[in-house]
Design a protein around this motif. Structure first.
Motif, PDB file in Angstrom:
ATOM      1  N   VAL A 157      29.668  43.730  29.345  1.00 14.41           N
ATOM      2  CA  VAL A 157      30.933  43.693  30.080  1.00 14.41           C
ATOM      3  C   VAL A 157      30.637  44.038  31.538  1.00 14.41           C
ATOM      4  O   VAL A 157      29.598  44.629  31.853  1.00 14.41           O
ATOM      5  CB  VAL A 157      31.965  44.682  29.493  1.00 14.41           C
ATOM      6  N   GLN A 158      31.554  43.674  32.415  1.00 19.77           N
ATOM      7  CA  GLN A 158      31.370  43.878  33.853  1.00 19.77           C
ATOM      8  C   GLN A 158      32.032  45.173  34.294  1.00 19.77           C
ATOM      9  O   GLN A 158      33.241  45.340  34.116  1.00 19.77           O
ATOM     10  CB  GLN A 158      31.978  42.697  34.619  1.00 19.77           C
ATOM     11  N   PRO A 159      31.284  46.109  34.888  1.00 20.62           N
ATOM     12  CA  PRO A 159      31.902  47.350  35.356  1.00 20.62           C
ATOM     13  C   PRO A 159      32.878  47.093  36.510  1.00 20.62           C
ATOM     14  O   PRO A 159      32.653  46.210  37.349  1.00 20.62           O
ATOM     15  CB  PRO A 159      30.711  48.194  35.817  1.00 20.62           C
ATOM     16  N   ILE A 160      33.933  47.891  36.576  1.00 21.59           N
ATOM     17  CA  ILE A 160      34.873  47.887  37.689  1.00 21.59           C
ATOM     18  C   ILE A 160      34.848  49.285  38.284  1.00 21.59           C
ATOM     19  O   ILE A 160      35.314  50.244  37.666  1.00 21.59           O
ATOM     20  CB  ILE A 160      36.295  47.511  37.237  1.00 21.59           C
ATOM     21  N   ALA A 161      34.290  49.417  39.466  1.00 21.49           N
ATOM     22  CA  ALA A 161      34.115  50.726  40.101  1.00 21.49           C
ATOM     23  C   ALA A 161      35.446  51.256  40.630  1.00 21.49           C
ATOM     24  O   ALA A 161      36.369  50.481  40.901  1.00 21.49           O
ATOM     25  CB  ALA A 161      33.108  50.613  41.234  1.00 21.49           C
ATOM     26  N   PRO A 162      35.546  52.576  40.806  1.00 24.89           N
ATOM     27  CA  PRO A 162      36.785  53.146  41.361  1.00 24.89           C
ATOM     28  C   PRO A 162      37.205  52.511  42.682  1.00 24.89           C
ATOM     29  O   PRO A 162      38.390  52.266  42.911  1.00 24.89           O
ATOM     30  CB  PRO A 162      36.441  54.627  41.519  1.00 24.89           C
ATOM     31  N   ALA A 163      36.237  52.231  43.542  1.00 24.21           N
ATOM     32  CA  ALA A 163      36.571  51.648  44.835  1.00 24.21           C
ATOM     33  C   ALA A 163      37.075  50.213  44.724  1.00 24.21           C
ATOM     34  O   ALA A 163      37.695  49.688  45.660  1.00 24.21           O
ATOM     35  CB  ALA A 163      35.339  51.686  45.750  1.00 24.21           C
ATOM     36  N   ASP A 164      36.820  49.576  43.583  1.00 21.11           N
ATOM     37  CA  ASP A 164      37.152  48.163  43.409  1.00 21.11           C
ATOM     38  C   ASP A 164      38.350  47.932  42.488  1.00 21.11           C
ATOM     39  O   ASP A 164      38.843  46.812  42.397  1.00 21.11           O
ATOM     40  CB  ASP A 164      35.930  47.424  42.849  1.00 21.11           C
ATOM     41  N   VAL A 165      38.811  48.978  41.810  1.00 24.64           N
ATOM     42  CA  VAL A 165      39.825  48.766  40.786  1.00 24.64           C
ATOM     43  C   VAL A 165      41.110  48.184  41.371  1.00 24.64           C
ATOM     44  O   VAL A 165      41.813  47.393  40.723  1.00 24.64           O
ATOM     45  CB  VAL A 165      40.110  50.089  40.018  1.00 24.64           C
ATOM     46  N   GLY A 166      41.426  48.516  42.633  1.00 25.48           N
ATOM     47  CA  GLY A 166      42.624  47.970  43.257  1.00 25.48           C
ATOM     48  C   GLY A 166      42.568  46.476  43.479  1.00 25.48           C
ATOM     49  O   GLY A 166      43.615  45.832  43.659  1.00 25.48           O
ATOM     50  N   ASN A 167      41.363  45.902  43.469  1.00 21.78           N
ATOM     51  CA  ASN A 167      41.228  44.451  43.588  1.00 21.78           C
ATOM     52  C   ASN A 167      41.442  43.740  42.252  1.00 21.78           C
ATOM     53  O   ASN A 167      41.524  42.506  42.224  1.00 21.78           O
ATOM     54  CB  ASN A 167      39.840  44.096  44.129  1.00 21.78           C
ATOM     55  N   TRP A 168      41.513  44.516  41.176  1.00 27.94           N
ATOM     56  CA  TRP A 168      41.687  43.935  39.848  1.00 27.94           C
ATOM     57  C   TRP A 168      43.106  44.105  39.315  1.00 27.94           C
ATOM     58  O   TRP A 168      43.560  43.288  38.519  1.00 27.94           O
ATOM     59  CB  TRP A 168      40.700  44.576  38.867  1.00 27.94           C
ATOM     60  N   ILE A 169      43.760  45.170  39.713  1.00 30.79           N
ATOM     61  CA  ILE A 169      45.105  45.433  39.209  1.00 30.79           C
ATOM     62  C   ILE A 169      45.925  46.138  40.291  1.00 30.79           C
ATOM     63  O   ILE A 169      45.422  47.041  40.976  1.00 30.79           O
ATOM     64  CB  ILE A 169      45.061  46.266  37.915  1.00 30.79           C
ATOM     65  N   ALA A 170      47.171  45.720  40.451  1.00 31.27           N
ATOM     66  CA  ALA A 170      48.048  46.271  41.481  1.00 31.27           C
ATOM     67  C   ALA A 170      48.758  47.512  40.948  1.00 31.27           C
ATOM     68  O   ALA A 170      49.983  47.550  40.789  1.00 31.27           O
ATOM     69  CB  ALA A 170      49.054  45.216  41.929  1.00 31.27           C
ATOM     70  N   PHE A 174      45.046  53.774  37.557  1.00 31.70           N
ATOM     71  CA  PHE A 174      43.749  53.689  36.899  1.00 31.70           C
ATOM     72  C   PHE A 174      42.606  54.088  37.824  1.00 31.70           C
ATOM     73  O   PHE A 174      42.592  53.792  39.018  1.00 31.70           O
ATOM     74  CB  PHE A 174      43.535  52.283  36.356  1.00 31.70           C
ATOM     75  N   HIS A 175      41.618  54.727  37.214  1.00 30.97           N
ATOM     76  CA  HIS A 175      40.444  55.217  37.942  1.00 30.97           C
ATOM     77  C   HIS A 175      39.385  54.134  38.075  1.00 30.97           C
ATOM     78  O   HIS A 175      38.842  53.901  39.159  1.00 30.97           O
ATOM     79  CB  HIS A 175      39.881  56.439  37.196  1.00 30.97           C
ATOM     80  N   SER A 176      39.060  53.468  36.977  1.00 32.40           N
ATOM     81  CA  SER A 176      38.009  52.458  36.934  1.00 32.40           C
ATOM     82  C   SER A 176      38.083  51.768  35.578  1.00 32.40           C
ATOM     83  O   SER A 176      38.959  52.070  34.770  1.00 32.40           O
ATOM     84  CB  SER A 176      36.623  53.090  37.150  1.00 32.40           C
ATOM     85  N   GLY A 177      37.135  50.858  35.312  1.00 38.00           N
ATOM     86  CA  GLY A 177      37.209  50.164  34.034  1.00 38.00           C
ATOM     87  C   GLY A 177      36.075  49.187  33.836  1.00 38.00           C
ATOM     88  O   GLY A 177      35.046  49.231  34.523  1.00 38.00           O
ATOM     89  N   VAL A 178      36.288  48.273  32.886  1.00 34.59           N
ATOM     90  CA  VAL A 178      35.340  47.191  32.617  1.00 34.59           C
ATOM     91  C   VAL A 178      36.131  45.915  32.352  1.00 34.59           C
ATOM     92  O   VAL A 178      37.280  45.949  31.901  1.00 34.59           O
ATOM     93  CB  VAL A 178      34.422  47.499  31.410  1.00 34.59           C
ATOM     94  N   TYR A 179      35.484  44.777  32.635  1.00 36.24           N
ATOM     95  CA  TYR A 179      36.086  43.462  32.419  1.00 36.24           C
ATOM     96  C   TYR A 179      35.262  42.706  31.391  1.00 36.24           C
ATOM     97  O   TYR A 179      34.038  42.642  31.486  1.00 36.24           O
ATOM     98  CB  TYR A 179      36.143  42.676  33.726  1.00 36.24           C
ATOM     99  N   ASP A 180      35.947  42.133  30.408  1.00 35.37           N
ATOM    100  CA  ASP A 180      35.309  41.397  29.318  1.00 35.37           C
ATOM    101  C   ASP A 180      35.772  39.944  29.391  1.00 35.37           C
ATOM    102  O   ASP A 180      36.921  39.644  29.063  1.00 35.37           O
ATOM    103  CB  ASP A 180      35.701  42.024  27.979  1.00 35.37           C
TER     104      ASP A 180
END
Length: 432
Positions: A157-170, A174-180
């Motif tokens: 799965v693709q990591p989603i860093a804290p600094a990038d999470v805002g580019n994935w969800i408005a 959320f702190h961070s996550g992963v994309y499958d």
């Protein structure tokens, strides 16, 4: 009775409002003969029936209500690899067998895509799923789990860093996550009705409004409804929490191993396509990592579909639409202007270890239950595995049938209060 507790909750479903059902099938009347009788027209039963018919068996499918009336037609629509918990396979199987069992769920995703293509099912499928952590502690747990998926099962799965999470969800939740990219989401009732249409076209005899009251177990079992019966060589029981709801208990030994849990979902009114597209990158499905979790996704007609409140007591939450709307606004406060015209729910089946419970009651009576909230993909694979086993290729079915399951403690009278207390503990942990 579960049916009495939930019937009103099924009447305001966005899914039902957004489909055109075919003319209902007739109820079973009189005695008939089939090679296999399948009980339950959810995705597990429909999948078994379709696969069996494709292998040349004659199949009668008995449904107590209508096709997709249960969890298959009203769930969150999230199509996800893996199990609700990996503990069952990792504690009971060796490493190689656990890898094979986990691969079953990955193959289940591919099977859904294959069936959508083969049978031209218009079910709003969208690839992509995000698992998001709400704080740093849960983020570390998610990162560790993601590393284990790659090391043990080769699932990346693709990591989603804290600094990038805002580019994935408005959302600021959320702190961070992963994309499958392999998982995704779809309209579950459209998909279920599509599989039913494929089964009919293949020659499966489907009987609706035909609850099973009794199964006479023998070399040639006889499955009884109020007005008819099916004499067969094999039975596949795929009724889950509803299997023992009608008259005499059909399989009383299965009931103590699963617990009915109420799950609830809302759908907003439609919004502008551009607005919906800004909420979640790739229009992916999303789930947080809390034990009592929230899950949500955009629909094809630009609504926000949001689920997550659960009832372990079986009681419907008060002010369901209002309380679920507040949960949604804690994630997306910018949706406060949208009305919530749909709110619905129903029961899913969970096991003590959150692993699937497949097996045989007799050599010719198979059962499929215990999907524990991860059934949208796995139900279809379960039906395929049961059909393969009946046709003489039982290795993958038997692999999952090796998983042992304990009864819920306390018996019929006390197991629900015990579970409520246990879930309270996990709710408190989620807040830490």
């Amino acid at each position: 009775m579960l049916l009495k507790r939930e019937v009103h909750l099924t009447q305001n479903s966005y899914y039902e409002a957004s489909v055109s059902r075919p003319t209902p099938e007739a109820s079973l009347a009189g005695a008939i003969r089939a090679d296999v009788c399948v009980v339950g027209a959810g995705l597990a039963g429909l999948s078994a029936a379709l696969e069996l018919r494709q292998r040349g068996f004659t199949v009668a499918l008995l449904e107590a209500k209508t096709v997709g009336w249960g969890a298959s037609g009203r769930n969150g629509g999230q199509l996800i690899a893996g199990y609700a918990s990996d503990d069952a396979i990792e504690s009971q199987l060796d490493a190689a067998a656990a890898r094979e069992a986990w691969q079953v769920t990955v193959d289940a995703l591919a099977l859904v895509r294959q069936r959508i293509a083969d049978h031209q099912i218009d079910c709003d499928f969208v690839p992509g799923y995000m698992s998001l952590a709400v704080n740093a502690r849960k983020a570390r747990e998610l990162a560790g789990y993601s590393e284990q998926l790659m090391q043990r099962y080769g699932y990346a799965v693709q990591p989603i860093a804290p600094a990038d999470v805002g580019n994935w969800i408005a959302s600021d939740r959320f702190h961070s996550g992963v994309y499958d990219p392999q998982s995704g989401h779809l309209h579950p009732l459209k998909y279920t009705l599509g599989i039913a249409a494929a089964a009919r076209a293949a020659g499966v005899q489907i009987y609706e409004n035909s609850p099973v009251h009794k199964v006479h177990r023998a070399n040639r079992p006889v499955v009884h409804t109020e007005q008819g019966s099916v004499t067969c060589d094999f039975v596949v029981m795929a009724g889950n929490v509803y299997l023992n709801e009608y008259g005499n208990a059909v399989a009383p030994e299965l009931a103590p191993r699963i617990m009915p849990v109420g799950t609830y979902i809302i759908a907003t009114e439609q919004m502008a396509p551009e607005r919906a597209a800004e909420l979640i990158r790739h229009r992916a499905a999303v789930c947080d990592t809390n034990f009592v979790l929230d899950y949500f996704r955009p629909t094809a007609d630009h609504r926000m579909l949001f689920g997550g409140r659960v009832s372990y007591s079986g009681a419907t939450p008060l002010n369901l639409a209002g309380s679920m709307r507040q949960r949604m606004l804690s994630v997306f406060p910018q949706l406060s202007d949208l009305a919530v015209p749909y709110a619905w729910g129903g029961f899913v089946d969970i096991t003590m270890n959150r692993g699937p419970d497949f097996g045989r009651l007799d050599p010719n009576i198979y059962y499929l239950q215990g999907f524990s909230g991860h059934g949208l993909a796995l139900t279809g694979m379960a039906g395929q595995l049961a059909a393969q086993a009946i046709a003489g290729q039982a290795s993958r079915f038997d692999l999952l049938a090796r998983l042992r399951h304990h009864n819920f403690p306390g018996g019929a009278a006390l197991r629900t209060p015990a579970l409520v207390l246990g879930m309270l503990y996990h709710r408190i942990k989620d807040l830490m």
